[in-house]
Design a protein around this motif. Structure first.
Motif, PDB file in Angstrom:
ATOM      1  N   THR A   3       0.973  -1.774   0.137  1.00 61.76           N
ATOM      2  CA  THR A   3      -0.172  -0.032  -0.093  1.00 61.76           C
ATOM      3  C   THR A   3       0.220   1.223   0.143  1.00 61.76           C
ATOM      4  N   ILE A   4       0.524   2.457  -1.177  1.00 59.65           N
ATOM      5  CA  ILE A   4       1.273   3.605  -0.766  1.00 59.65           C
ATOM      6  C   ILE A   4       0.196   4.713  -0.513  1.00 59.65           C
ATOM      7  N   LEU A   5       0.826   5.637   0.119  1.00 57.28           N
ATOM      8  CA  LEU A   5      -0.012   6.789   0.103  1.00 57.28           C
ATOM      9  C   LEU A   5       0.707   7.509  -0.410  1.00 57.28           C
ATOM     10  N   THR A   6      -0.228   8.657  -1.306  1.00 57.12           N
ATOM     11  CA  THR A   6       0.058   9.575  -2.177  1.00 57.12           C
ATOM     12  C   THR A   6      -0.232  10.705  -1.265  1.00 57.12           C
ATOM     13  N   MET A  17      -0.012   9.555  -9.842  1.00 61.16           N
ATOM     14  CA  MET A  17       1.236   8.893  -9.706  1.00 61.16           C
ATOM     15  C   MET A  17      -0.229   7.359  -9.806  1.00 61.16           C
ATOM     16  N   ALA A  18      -0.707   7.739  -9.086  1.00 58.53           N
ATOM     17  CA  ALA A  18      -1.813   6.375  -8.801  1.00 58.53           C
ATOM     18  C   ALA A  18      -2.350   5.679  -9.778  1.00 58.53           C
ATOM     19  N   ALA A  19      -2.832   6.116 -10.596  1.00 55.34           N
ATOM     20  CA  ALA A  19      -2.836   4.900 -12.061  1.00 55.34           C
ATOM     21  C   ALA A  19      -1.629   4.503 -12.494  1.00 55.34           C
ATOM     22  N   TYR A  20      -0.641   5.205 -12.801  1.00 55.03           N
ATOM     23  CA  TYR A  20       0.428   4.099 -12.932  1.00 55.03           C
ATOM     24  C   TYR A  20       1.202   3.503 -11.810  1.00 55.03           C
ATOM     25  N   LEU A  21       0.918   3.594 -10.781  1.00 55.71           N
ATOM     26  CA  LEU A  21       1.439   2.597  -9.185  1.00 55.71           C
ATOM     27  C   LEU A  21       0.072   1.592  -9.501  1.00 55.71           C
ATOM     28  N   GLU A  22      -0.728   1.798  -9.216  1.00 54.08           N
ATOM     29  CA  GLU A  22      -2.214   0.711  -9.332  1.00 54.08           C
ATOM     30  C   GLU A  22      -1.949  -0.365 -10.728  1.00 54.08           C
ATOM     31  N   GLY A  23      -1.707   0.527 -11.416  1.00 56.66           N
ATOM     32  CA  GLY A  23      -1.459  -0.543 -13.324  1.00 56.66           C
ATOM     33  C   GLY A  23      -0.122  -1.641 -12.650  1.00 56.66           C
ATOM     34  N   ASN A  24       0.956  -1.258 -11.954  1.00 54.75           N
ATOM     35  CA  ASN A  24       2.097  -1.836 -11.335  1.00 54.75           C
ATOM     36  C   ASN A  24       1.735  -3.119 -10.594  1.00 54.75           C
ATOM     37  N   GLY A  25       0.698  -3.199  -9.903  1.00 52.90           N
ATOM     38  CA  GLY A  25       0.266  -3.808  -8.462  1.00 52.90           C
ATOM     39  C   GLY A  25       0.093  -3.426  -7.304  1.00 52.90           C
ATOM     40  N   TYR A  26       0.059  -1.896  -6.945  1.00 52.25           N
ATOM     41  CA  TYR A  26       0.062  -1.363  -5.928  1.00 52.25           C
ATOM     42  C   TYR A  26      -1.100  -1.425  -5.362  1.00 52.25           C
ATOM     43  N   ARG A  27      -1.464  -0.684  -4.127  1.00 53.63           N
ATOM     44  CA  ARG A  27      -2.704   0.189  -3.800  1.00 53.63           C
ATOM     45  C   ARG A  27      -1.796   1.298  -3.448  1.00 53.63           C
ATOM     46  N   VAL A  28      -3.231   1.775  -4.033  1.00 54.31           N
ATOM     47  CA  VAL A  28      -2.723   3.448  -3.567  1.00 54.31           C
ATOM     48  C   VAL A  28      -3.962   4.387  -2.930  1.00 54.31           C
ATOM     49  N   LEU A  29      -3.527   4.920  -1.694  1.00 56.61           N
ATOM     50  CA  LEU A  29      -4.556   5.836  -0.727  1.00 56.61           C
ATOM     51  C   LEU A  29      -3.912   7.219  -0.908  1.00 56.61           C
ATOM     52  N   ARG A  43      -4.233   6.031  10.504  1.00 60.44           N
ATOM     53  CA  ARG A  43      -5.474   4.788  10.578  1.00 60.44           C
ATOM     54  C   ARG A  43      -5.336   3.149   9.421  1.00 60.44           C
ATOM     55  N   GLU A  44      -4.165   3.410   8.032  1.00 59.79           N
ATOM     56  CA  GLU A  44      -4.086   2.490   7.386  1.00 59.79           C
ATOM     57  C   GLU A  44      -2.587   2.006   7.511  1.00 59.79           C
ATOM     58  N   HIS A  45      -1.822   2.637   7.698  1.00 63.34           N
ATOM     59  CA  HIS A  45      -0.156   1.968   8.157  1.00 63.34           C
ATOM     60  C   HIS A  45       0.837   1.562   6.976  1.00 63.34           C
ATOM     61  N   PRO A  46      -0.026   2.747   6.251  1.00 58.61           N
ATOM     62  CA  PRO A  46       0.657   1.777   4.590  1.00 58.61           C
ATOM     63  C   PRO A  46       2.579   1.633   4.468  1.00 58.61           C
ATOM     64  N   ASP A  47       3.122   0.741   3.415  1.00 57.54           N
ATOM     65  CA  ASP A  47       4.220   0.317   3.546  1.00 57.54           C
ATOM     66  C   ASP A  47       4.716   1.373   2.669  1.00 57.54           C
ATOM     67  N   LEU A  48       4.301   2.735   2.475  1.00 57.91           N
ATOM     68  CA  LEU A  48       5.189   3.413   1.632  1.00 57.91           C
ATOM     69  C   LEU A  48       4.524   4.682   2.163  1.00 57.91           C
ATOM     70  N   VAL A  49       4.896   5.708   1.092  1.00 57.54           N
ATOM     71  CA  VAL A  49       4.811   7.524   1.594  1.00 57.54           C
ATOM     72  C   VAL A  49       5.612   8.015   0.581  1.00 57.54           C
ATOM     73  N   LEU A  50       4.575   9.025  -0.500  1.00 58.22           N
ATOM     74  CA  LEU A  50       5.014  10.049  -1.253  1.00 58.22           C
ATOM     75  C   LEU A  50       4.808  11.412  -0.560  1.00 58.22           C
ATOM     76  N   ALA A  76       9.693   6.744   3.293  1.00 56.97           N
ATOM     77  CA  ALA A  76       8.809   8.064   3.023  1.00 56.97           C
ATOM     78  C   ALA A  76       9.214   8.471   1.747  1.00 56.97           C
ATOM     79  N   ILE A  77       9.482   9.459   0.856  1.00 53.71           N
ATOM     80  CA  ILE A  77       9.750   9.214  -1.133  1.00 53.71           C
ATOM     81  C   ILE A  77       9.057  10.171  -0.894  1.00 53.71           C
ATOM     82  N   VAL A  78      10.120  12.112  -1.044  1.00 51.77           N
ATOM     83  CA  VAL A  78       9.533  13.080  -1.330  1.00 51.77           C
ATOM     84  C   VAL A  78       9.634  13.384  -2.602  1.00 51.77           C
ATOM     85  N   VAL A  79       7.951  13.983  -3.045  1.00 51.72           N
ATOM     86  CA  VAL A  79       8.287  14.300  -4.937  1.00 51.72           C
ATOM     87  C   VAL A  79       7.409  15.647  -4.802  1.00 51.72           C
TER      88      VAL A  79
END
Length: 550
Positions: A3-6, A17-29, A43-50, A76-79
């Motif tokens: 799960t990735i949170l943007t 970003m959500a469309a591209y990452l979901e297309g590569n198998g990730y769940r995006v919030l 609440r969700e404790h994602p695996d990665l934050v953008l 976390a990755i800064v975009v």
């Protein structure tokens, strides 16, 4: 699925970003600002934050700072499109793992950063888990070792207590046997009877020496052996060991040669009991393995050239006995071992002598050199480091000892009836008046009712032990009895450290059972000279406090 949170205030960027990452198998919030993003993180404790840096309600730097405090395990990755170096450095300081600039020319660049950071986070988690597992194993192992240490210490305490008890219980009847033989020795005997008594006494002393050796080995192996130093009369020590073997040497027709450099043997500070034990074993071995010829003992002190207060006691014990083959020299230092282990061996014994000597010398910091050849005898060269008493205030020369003490009123405190009878008779034959009691309480009653010159105090007794009785005597302020009366411990407690414990408990002297009357006489002399301040030439009548003249 990861799960990735943007977190970005620009909807188009979030959506792309959500469309591209979901297309590569990730769940995006998606979160449109910092505050909403933090709520989703909690609440969700994602695996990665953008996260973007420039946002109106709460900027990305504040989000990173909050994440570092609350969820430091989420990467976390800064975009961001700021393009300012200071912003990037601040983001890294606040915990960002990667920095991707906007506009993102190729979304594959973002995907590469995401996959790289997620893999790095996986390795960090695995390493952390591995470290926690190792730390847990270390904690468990440490606890197991502490428990094992506690069990070993408890076992050692039990073993020490058992050895102390066995030493006491063996010495008590042995004291009765040797005491009766000493009494018998003072009666009118035929030559044949005298020979039997002498043999009995020698055998008893051999048994006592064996007990000492076994106890010493056990104490050394348990690590409870203590090195106790005190004033040591080397001349008297060596002479007494040689004298102990005179009868056996005479019976075998051997020549005894003793060479003591009196000039080079001043008073020294050393562990006299252990040096005596070493010498006793070496001279005993020499006598045992020599059927003809001589036994030679030499002793001298070499002062260290650059250390005025240090020296080395050099001792030679030489015999003209059977000798030891070269290939067996190492074997004789093993416990319970003799060169000849056959059923038909000529020389009996437990095989402890040289093993004890080597271990004791190691503890004393000394050395041993053994020279031997079959049929040509053996020479043992010892070197024992010593302190010179001339340099130590605590080790002033010992007071002169009297060879005879007579005419005293002595209170003998002893619960064992045979030892009480033996002590009463032996002391009586030495010219003393003796009153005997069975425990410490009776001793206090006797001291309150009569006047005595000396107390010989057993330690282990029913009703009241000797240590408690001594404590009450020393602490008395009522005038019921003399708190300064000389008290000598006469006990079967003879483990390493017992003597020091009894002296620290208020006693003036110590004699271990089985009691040697010469040793007891010296202890009595020391006690009087210490507590009564009476010189060897003083004259005292029976019933008075002091030491009679010879």
């Amino acid at each position: 699925m990861k799960t990735i949170l943007t977190i970005d205030d620009e909807e188009m960027i979030r959506a792309s970003m959500a469309a591209y990452l979901e297309g590569n198998g990730y769940r995006v919030l998606e979160a449109e600002g910092g505050r909403q993003g933090l709520e989703l993180i909690r609440r969700e404790h994602p695996d990665l934050v953008l996260v973007d840096l420039r946002m109106p309600d709460m900027d990305g730097t504040a989000v990173l700072a909050a994440m570092r405090q609350e969820t430091p395990d989420i990467p976390a990755i800064v975009v961001s499109g700021t393009g300012v170096l200071e912003d990037a450095l601040e983001a890294v300081r606040q915990g960002a793992w990667e920095y991707v600039t906007k506009p993102i020319g190729e979304l594959a660049t973002l995907l590469h950063a995401v996959e790289s950071v997620l893999e790095k986070a996986r390795l960090v988690r695995e390493n952390k888990l591995h470290q926690e597992t190792l730390e847990q194993q270390v904690r468990i192992r440490t606890q197991e070792l502490e428990e094992a240490k506690d069990r070993a210490e408890a076992a050692n305490r039990s073993k020490s207590e058992f050895l102390a008890t066995m030493s006491h219980e063996i010495r008590t009847p042995l004291a009765g046997v040797l005491g009766m033989l000493q009494l018998l020795q003072r009666t009118s005997l035929s030559n044949e009877q005298q020979e039997y008594v002498d043999i009995g006494l020698a055998s008893g002393k051999t048994l006592l020496s064996l007990i000492e050796d076994i106890l010493s080995i056990s104490q050394i192996e348990q690590g409870v052996f203590k090195h106790v130093e005190g004033p040591c009369d080397v001349l008297a020590l060596v002479s007494s060991v040689a004298k102990a073997f005179e009868l056996e040497i005479k019976a075998k027709g051997l020549t005894l040669e003793v060479s003591l450099d009196a000039v080079a043997l001043p008073g020294v500070v050393a562990d006299e009991a252990r040096i005596r034990q070493i010498l006793f074993n070496l001279v005993g071995n020499a006598v045992k393995f020599t059927d003809q010829g001589h036994i030679r003992i030499e002793a001298a002190l070499a002062r260290h050239q650059h250390e005025n207060c240090r020296g080395t006691l050099a001792i030679l014990v030489e015999d003209s006995g059977v000798g030891i083959p070269n290939d067996k020299l190492g074997l004789v230092f093993q416990p319970f071992t003799q060169v000849d282990g056959s059923y038909s061996r000529k020389f009996q014994g437990a095989g402890l002598g040289l093993y004890i000597v080597r271990r004791l010398l190691t503890l004393l910091g000394g050395s041993l050199c053994l020279e031997s050849a079959t049929g040509q005898g053996t020479a043992c060269h010892l070197g024992i480091p010593l302190r010179l008493d001339a340099c130590q205030e605590v080790a002033a020369a010992a007071p002169p000892l009297l060879t005879e003490v007579a005419g005293l009123r002595i209170l003998l405190v002893e619960d064992e009836c045979v030892n009480r009878l033996t002590g009463r008779r032996l002391l009586g034959k030495m010219g003393h008046q003796v009153v005997d009691v069975a425990n410490g309480r009776e001793a206090l009653e006797a001291l309150a009712g009569e006047r005595f010159d000396l107390v010989l105090m057993d330690i282990q007794m029913p009703v009241m032990d000797g240590m408690e009785a001594t404590r009450r005597i020393r602490a008395d302020t009522s005038g019921a009895f003399d708190p300064h009366i000389p008290i000598i411990a006469m006990t079967a407690y003879a483990m390493n450290g017992d003597r020091e414990k009894f002296l620290a408990g208020g006693m003036d002297g110590y004699a271990s059972k089985p009691v040697d009357m010469a040793e007891l006489t010296q202890a009595m002399s020391r006690a009087f000279l210490k507590t009564q301040d009476v010189s060897p030439s003083s004259s005292c009548a029976p019933g008075s406090s002091g030491v009679p003249s010879d």
